[in-house]
Structures are given as C-alpha cells and as structure tokens.
Write an enzyme that holds these catalytic residues in place. Structure first.
Site, mmCIF file in Angstrom:
data_model
loop_
_atom_site.group_PDB
_atom_site.id
_atom_site.type_symbol
_atom_site.label_atom_id
_atom_site.label_comp_id
_atom_site.label_asym_id
_atom_site.label_seq_id
_atom_site.Cartn_x
_atom_site.Cartn_y
_atom_site.Cartn_z
ATOM 1 N N VAL A 713 30.389 11.646 84.746
ATOM 2 C CA VAL A 713 29.970 12.800 85.548
ATOM 3 C C VAL A 713 30.621 14.113 85.113
ATOM 4 C CG1 VAL A 713 29.381 11.494 87.622
ATOM 5 C CG2 VAL A 713 31.744 12.232 87.266
ATOM 6 N N GLU A 715 30.472 16.173 82.514
ATOM 7 C CA GLU A 715 29.778 17.269 81.844
ATOM 8 C C GLU A 715 28.363 17.470 82.364
ATOM 9 O OE1 GLU A 715 31.301 17.166 77.434
ATOM 10 O OE2 GLU A 715 31.578 15.208 78.336
#
Ligand code: FES
Ligand code: FES
Lengths: 748, 162
Positions: A713, A715
C-alpha cells in the site's frame, strides 16, 4: 531440515494479523526516545560539513583551504587534491542500487551542490563555518537544464533495468480503426523526496570494521556497496538503521556524502558525523526526474480504446542513466488491443534522479489519467463510465490473468462514498456556498505487487516466548508493527510474547523497503521462520511418549496462543514451554525465506488497484485551488494492520496532492542552481492544504502473490490521486492540465 | 571567550559556559545537553521539527541562539509527559496514528501542546489545521494529527472546566 523455509501455499493467518494494533515503536516516537542516525554522538566524534559546487557545470579552480584550516576547531579539509585512494571507482555502476556518485574524484562539476570539499571540525559550528570559508571559485560552463536545452539520447533501460520500449498489438491498425483520437502532452517537473530527516551518517572504524549509523532502506544489501570502496569484506560493514525519518526511495541508494564520511573517519581515526543541510538534499541524494509525456488515445464509437501510445522523454543527469519509466504506467491499466510505451532520455546538468515514491507510476499515471479524462470528454462519456468500458479483465501487456483485481469494487465503493452520481458532464457547473467553483475528478490507482528476497529467524525460548529477527527497514510504513504481527502468527503466539529485532545488518537480510513489497517479502520470511520453529516443536511433541500429543500426525497438531493442541480435541494439548523443557532445550530456532518463485511470478499479473475521487474548490477571481475532499478506495490483498495501511494510503494521497498542485524544483538556467532548494521555496503539503481525506479498503483474497496474500500500500495512493485532482480542476474551470503542478497562472 | 547562561530544561537547571555564541538553542539541546528528541529538519524555521516550548510559548529552536535563552524555562519532548504517563497530546497521537516515520512528531506534539495551552479548544478543526501548518509532515499524517490535536484540546477543556 531446510535452513530456508518458505511457505508453499496460501496460509491462514492467526489472530494478530488484521488487527489495528497501534505502532509498537509509537511510544519511543512520541516521547523523543526513538534514535535516528543523527542522534548518535560517539566519544571523540568529529563533525563533517561539505561545501557544494556553486555552479551546475564547470570546474573548481580554487578553494581557500587555508582559511578553513585557520578557523578555530577545524581539524582537516579533504579536497580532490588530497583525497585518499579508494578501492572502487565512483563512476562504475557496480550494483543495480549503486549510482555514479561524487566523492571528490576530480575538480569537475557535474551539478550544482555536488560536494567539492569536506571540512572536519570539533563542533558543528566550526565545520559549517569552515565549509563556508572555502569559498570555491569556479570556471563555469554553460548549463543544460530543461527539455529544450537538454541533450537528447536513446535510452538503453528505464527505471531499474526495465525495457525502454514495449508494445503489444498493431498500433497503426488500432489508430486506423479509431472513431476519434485524443492527443495530450503533459510535463512533470523535477521533484524532491524531502524526507523530514535529512540524510545523515555517523561513521566509525572499530578494529578494521566500519560501523555506520545511517537511515537505510536496504540494510544488508548495502553492506557490499560500502565495503567495496574500502576494500573490506561486506561482513565488516555494520549498518544500524532502526528508524528512518522517511525515505521514499532516496535512502535505498548509496550516496556520495556517506562514503565521504566513512573515508574521513578512516583518515582521522575518529568517528565522524555528517548531516546534510536541507539545501544539500537537492542534489546528491536523488529526486524524481522531470518528464515530457505524449499520449495518443484512439477510441471507437462506444468509447473503447482501440490504441494507446504513451511516450516519455525523461530527464536524467549528464553522467548517469536513471530514467523515470513513466510510459510503462499505460501497459497494465486499461484494456486496449494495441499499446505502446516508449521512452527517450534528456541529459541535464543536475544530480542524477532515482526512485521516488511510485517511480514511473506516479508521473505516468498522472498523464494517463488526464488523457483518459479528455478522451472520456471527447466520447461524451462520464469519466467513470469511460474507465469501466475500458476495464482490463486481463493484463493488457501480457494477457495474463490478474492474481486478483477488485478494481470494479473500488470504483463502486469510492464513487458511492464520494457521491459521484449526478456529476454534471460539462465543466464549471457547480458552486459551493462561498461561491467557489467546484469540480469533481477521478483517477485509477495502480501499482505492481513485487517481492524482493528476505531471510528471517524465529527462536522459541524456554519460557514460551520468542525472539524474531530480520533486518527490515521502518521508514514510517510500520514495519516494526506489521511484521511483528505476522511473525507472531507464524509462531502461534500473541504479539506480546514476541520480541522483534530489526533494523541492523547483523541480523538476517530483511530485503529492501521498496517497491511496496517489504511487508510481503520480510513478512513471508518471518512467517515461515515461525512455522519452521513450530514444525520442529511439533515433531518433538508427537515423538515424545510423555507428551499428550504423542503419536499424533504432524498435520493434526495446531499451534495457538503458545500451545500445541490436537485438531478437534483441545483437551490434548501442552504449552511450548513444556515441550522445550522435556526436551531439555533452552531455545529452538527456525529459519524462513521470503521470495516469489519465477513460476509464480510468470503465472499471473500482480498489482494493487484503487480509485480516487477528488473535489476541488477554485476561487473564481483569484483561481486559488483548494482540495476540499479526497476519497480513495483501494484493493491491495490482505491488510495486515488496517490502522497503519490507512495511514500509508493517506500518505500517498497527500503526495498526490503535492504532485498535482505544489511540488516543483526550479533551476536557474544560467547557473544551474536551484532557486527554491528549501522548504520555504519547494512546497510540500501542509496540514491546512487538505480539508477531508478518506481511504477505504476493499477486501481482496489473493492466493497467488504470496502465501500471506499480501500486496502493498505504500505507493498506491499517489497514483490516481494526481490525475483525480487535475481532472477536478478541469471540471471546475474548464482548463486542462498541461503541466504539473497546476498553478493559478495555468487557469487564467 | 565564554558566555555564562542559566536555563531550565524540563525542570532541570543548567549553568552553562558557552564557548561559541553561534550555537542555536536546537544544537545546544541536541549536541551539548544530549536531548536529541527535538529534531532538525531544516535549520531555517521552515519545518517545525525543532519546536519546543520556551516560557510556555512555541518556538522553532533552530531560529534562536542559545545565548539569548539566559533565564528561560524550556520544555522539550523529553519533558512533556508527567512522570506517571503520557501527555494527552501524546496519547492522542498514538491512538490516531498521527505519525509514521516519527521524525516530525516531537515538533508536532510540542506545537500541539502549545496551541492547546494558548486556548484552542478543539471545536474548530480548520483552526487546528491552520495552527498546525507550521509543522510539516512529509509522511502526510495530517488527518491523524488534526484529529489527535482536536481530541486532546477537547480533553484539556473538559478537565479545565471540571
Ligand atoms: S529545524 Fe527548525 S523549523 Fe525546521
Ligand atoms: S511522521 Fe514522518 S514526517 Fe511526519
């Protein structure tokens, strides 16, 4: 006993994973006890400050080392004239994570701010003044900065070793079949990571070993990079990085000042601390390279893509090759019978760019989502409906099935939460109570779910507790917490019974905190290490006539809460401590490995997905833009800790806001120097920039990415958000973004 | 030449003979008094990471010279919590996950403590957002920060009223 044990298939996690546990390192962080690299001050330490090149290109003609040395407290000055030999060529690219670096190998200036000399002193004040007194005189050459002045070149690779050009299908036929073609050109500027913690290092030599405190996203992997410069074995480099004050990609790559500090410590025989000033963060420690992107979208009468061509001219330095792989964002997002993604380079007299939160995906999806919005408008379709018509059921680039893809659910949930229904098609139709123009826009989020390689060790102890170890890196994403939760589940213990050691290169290799794959990779290693230890414990029990589990099959025994019990008959059970005591063992260690097999990697396309919806309010007279609402819905496999995952998604979305409306490094095109190289000039989002933000997660089971079902989660949130905001600005004002950040003057 | 100053940090008086008048309050705390909880993000007054309370007021310690602090009462992140637990702002930061990397956090917390002490009651979240905007968080933990400050402010108000 295999010494690296990797889980084979999708596993059931225990009761620790999935819990919104508050940060285990939280207490240390809120009381000022967490020790970051620059907080270390070993006995006898010297301070190092380097002087930077005052011009972007040319040669240092002279340095006033006499003045610096005469300053009270200054001990030594290192320049290209007296710098000791090193065993590694700084212009070799010895490793994929070793960029070409500037460590006083010559008087040549390759970018403004590059180190030209290093001053060592007894105090920070003396070192700072000494560096100022060096007053470098330069023989400047004209600088080449900007796409018009840069030197074009053909790219051999983009990103880290990726192909510069990829195409599928027949592009010409696709465009020939199109009812209409949308063409868009968009520029994105140089952006800087600006972690709140400036790069820092405290280096000391102890009996031939190099001991380093430095924030590092790839702790064990970095050892050989340091070692090669000093002709020592990788095992003789000890890196301690328990806390990183943010990294975002910039602390994965070896940088010149780090080597200079180690060298200075060797030369002076004293520990050396070097902390970059904020201004020095704009140069030798990477940035997101600028892009000039061109997109052509062919659509048929129903609004389906017939062809998608995405080209990026990506800027890099004059001497190294990292290119933002922006166009590749178009390879996996939307269905199209023909897609081409291609890149070329432009050489500028700047520091070499590198990976920065969603490298390629952030820039590329920003442009793609803007182009999709224009194509939707051209087709007379609602932007969400247009994206649904072009939903990729299989990976457009490879034709492979997705390992999981709950994007449709993200669109539905996000739109519902946001209240997307009823959005007027034409721009400029909505006003808020204060008379500001309101606009709504959306974008699709997409980020790969890669894994690196990691090892871990889990040791059961006589009292029934356990020690788990891996050199993971916590740069804020929550590794200290989420990884401990996974480790506890692998061991069948409660979190409180697990002691987690991390952030130190003497521990098993925890892999890289990058590519949003750290939880998946290090987590897999920790989980399997725990399982390995438990499997050994079970074997001891079932083979022991004194155990209530004697004679049970290995498979029939379950581990939970520090006890082994017979599946279906909990009355036959005993504690870990009892098994160990009877076996006369103080400890029992298991080993684990986290990696993805090439077969698994080749079988499916693996991505996290999401949908972001944005509302902006624009002052009709002053054209000030304010993001009033951001709603994201994301599907990223199994969420180990919802509290921390939400924070990560928020962080990405806040970065999306900065990208869309604020962040831009501006160079003086005569001197090559940054004109806004500080936090007053280079704007990043502050608290008041965002009124309301929500991140929803859509449950997703993925049996293929890894046994834990974890994607990532870190980027994801920045992708989608940039385009959503730019598209909302259009919807408010009728003005399309042609460059980022979108500024007031673009709306006049 | 040395400068003699006396200041109180987290309740402890320090009599210092400063040999360098360029030393900032921030560097005094970090390098000479060993209080490294206060962070340096910019050294220019642009980020708020170095926020401490001086005589009850929020101050960017990087912008103040140590020699100017003769007689000052200073509270840093190490001295904010009562002996038996956490300051309400600290507790709220943990609960609302108002930080990620934690580097801006000491400054955020000291800034919040100062804001609340100045009378912000937590009712208007927009005012909290404004009041906390001198403290940059590159991790983007702003939602948690605003919620945490609002909650701590409400608690402080209730306790003051009780
Ligand atoms: S370090 Fe003082 S404001 Fe940034
Ligand atoms: S928590 Fe990382 S900068 Fe705020």
């Amino acid at each position: 006993m295999p010494d690296d044990f990797a889980p084979a298939s999708h596993v059931r996690l225990g009761s620790n994973s999935g819990q919104p546990q508050t940060r285990l390192d939280g207490l240390a962080k809120i009381t000022g006890q967490a020790t970051y690299a620059a907080d270390n001050a070993p006995e006898g330490m010297l301070w190092a400050v380097y002087a930077g090149a005052p011009a972007g290109r040319g040669r240092v003609a002279s340095l006033d080392t006499g003045a610096a040395l005469a300053h009270p407290g200054v001990v030594h000055v290192i320049t290209p004239q007296n710098r000791a030999e090193l065993q590694q060529d700084p212009d070799a690219r010895a490793h994929v994570f070793a960029w070409k670096i500037d460590i006083l190998q010559s008087e040549t200036i390759r970018y403004a701010g590059a180190p030209v000399a290093l001053v060592l002193a007894e105090t920070l004040e003396a070192a700072t003044e000494g560096a100022r007194l060096l007053a470098p005189e330069v023989e400047p050459l004209p600088v080449r900065i900007g796409f018009d002045d840069g030197e074009p070149f053909e790219a051999a690779t983009v990103g880290i070793g990726a192909n510069p050009a990829t195409s599928v299908g027949d592009l010409e036929a696709g465009f020939a079949a199109a009812e209409r073609i949308t063409e868009v050109e968009i520029e994105t500027p140089p952006q800087y990571h600006n972690a709140m913690e400036p790069h820092a290092i405290v280096a000391q030599w102890q009996d031939g070993r190099l001991v380093i405190d430095t924030p590092n996203q790839a702790i064990v992997m970095s050892r050989p990079l340091f070692a090669e410069y000093f002709g020592i074995a990788p095992e003789d480099v000890h890196i301690r990085s328990p806390y990183l004050g943010g990294g975002f990609g910039s602390k994965a790559i070896l940088n010149g000042p780090q080597i200079l500090a180690c060298l200075a410590a060797r030369e002076t025989g004293r520990p050396v601390k070097l902390v970059l000033s904020r201004a020095q963060m704009y140069g030798p420690v990477g940035h997101r390279g600028a892009t000039r992107q061109t997109l052509r979208l062919g659509t048929d009468a129903e609004g389906r893509l017939t062809a998608l061509a995405h080209h990026s001219v990506s800027a890099t330095s004059s001497f190294d090759d990292f290119l933002e792989p922006a166009a590749n964002a178009s390879l996996n997002t939307y269905a199209s019978p023909a897609i081409s993604a291609s890149h070329s380079g432009s050489r500028w007299d700047i520091g070499t760019p590198g990976p920065m939160r969603a490298p390629g995906e952030a820039t590329g999806s920003a442009a793609l989502e803007c182009a999709m919005d224009e194509a939707a408008e051209a087709a007379g379709l609602d932007p969400l409906e247009f994206r649904l018509r072009n939903y990729a059921e299989t990976d457009p680039a490879t034709g492979r099935a997705f390992s999981s893809k709950a994007l449709r659910e993200c669109y539905r949930l996000g739109a519902e939460r946001f209240g997307w229904a009823g959005r007027p098609m034409a721009p400029g139709q909505m006003r808020d109570a204060k008379g500001r123009l309101l606009g709504w826009g959306m974008g699709t989020s997409l980020f790969p779910a890669p894994m690196s390689q990691a090892l871990a060790r889990a040791t059961l102890r006589a009292d029934g507790s356990a020690l788990v170890e891996t050199a993971a890196a916590d740069m804020g994403q929550g590794a200290w917490t989420a990884l401990a939760q996974i480790a506890a589940d692998g061991l069948g213990l409660d979190l409180a019974q697990v002691e987690f050691r991390s952030g130190d290169s003497e521990l098993p290799d925890g892999g890289v905190a990058g590519g949003s794959g750290h939880t998946a990779t290090a987590g897999s290693a920790l989980f399997s290490a725990g399982q390995d230890a438990v499997a050994q414990l079970v074997r001891l029990a079932v083979e022991d006539p004194a155990s209530p589990l004697h004679g049970a099959g290995n498979q029939a025994v379950r581990a939970q809460g520090g006890r082994l019990m017979l599946e279906g008959d909990p009355s036959r059970s005993e504690s870990y401590a009892a098994v160990l005591a009877r076996a006369g063992l103080e400890t029992l260690a298991g080993n684990g490995r986290g990696a993805r097999s090439p077969e698994a990697a080749g079988a499916h396309a693996m991505f996290s997905h999401g949908a972001v919806f944005a509302e902006v309010a624009v002052d009709p007279d002053l054209f000030q833009i304010r993001v009033t609402r951001l709603v994201g819905a994301f599907a990223a496999g199994r969420i180990i800790n919802p509290r921390l995952a939400e924070s990560q998604l928020f962080g990405g979305m806040v970065w999306g806001l900065g990208f869309a409306l604020q962040e831009e490094a501006v160079h003086d095109r005569r001197s090559g120097r940054l004109v806004n190289g500080d936090l007053a000039g280079y704007h990043v989002p502050v608290n008041a920039d965002l009124a309301s933000i929500e991140a929803l997660t859509v449950p997703e089971e993925d049996p293929f990415v890894n046994a834990l079902g974890v994607k990532g989660v870190g980027e994801l949130g920045i992708t989608g958000t940039v385009g959503a905001i730019a598209n909302a600005v259009w919807h408010a004002t009728g003005r399309r973004a042609r460059r980022f950040p979108v500024m007031i003057e673009d709306l006049l | 030449m040395t400068f003699s100053i006396t200041l109180t940090v987290n309740g402890t008086p320090h009599h210092l003979a400063l040999d360098d008048m360029r030393v900032t309050l921030l560097d005094l705390l970090r390098d000479r008094l060993g209080l490294t909880g206060t962070k340096k993000g910019c050294d220019r007054g642009q980020c708020g990471a170095c926020t401490v309370l001086v005589n009850g007021q929020r101050l960017n310690a990087c912008l103040a010279l140590a020699v100017q602090q003769d007689g000052a009462e200073i509270v840093t992140i190490e001295g904010l919590a009562p002996a038996d637990g956490l300051h309400p702002v600290q507790a709220a930061f943990l609960e609302h996950d108002a930080f990620q990397c934690g580097y801006c956090t000491p400054g955020q917390i000291m800034s919040a403590a100062g804001l609340i002490a100045e009378g912000e009651d937590g009712a208007d979240i927009e005012r909290i957002r404004e009041g906390m905007s001198g403290n940059i968080c590159r991790c983007g933990a702003y939602r948690g920060i605003s919620l945490a400050v609002a909650e701590a402010a409400r608690k402080a108000k209730t306790e003051a009223g009780a």
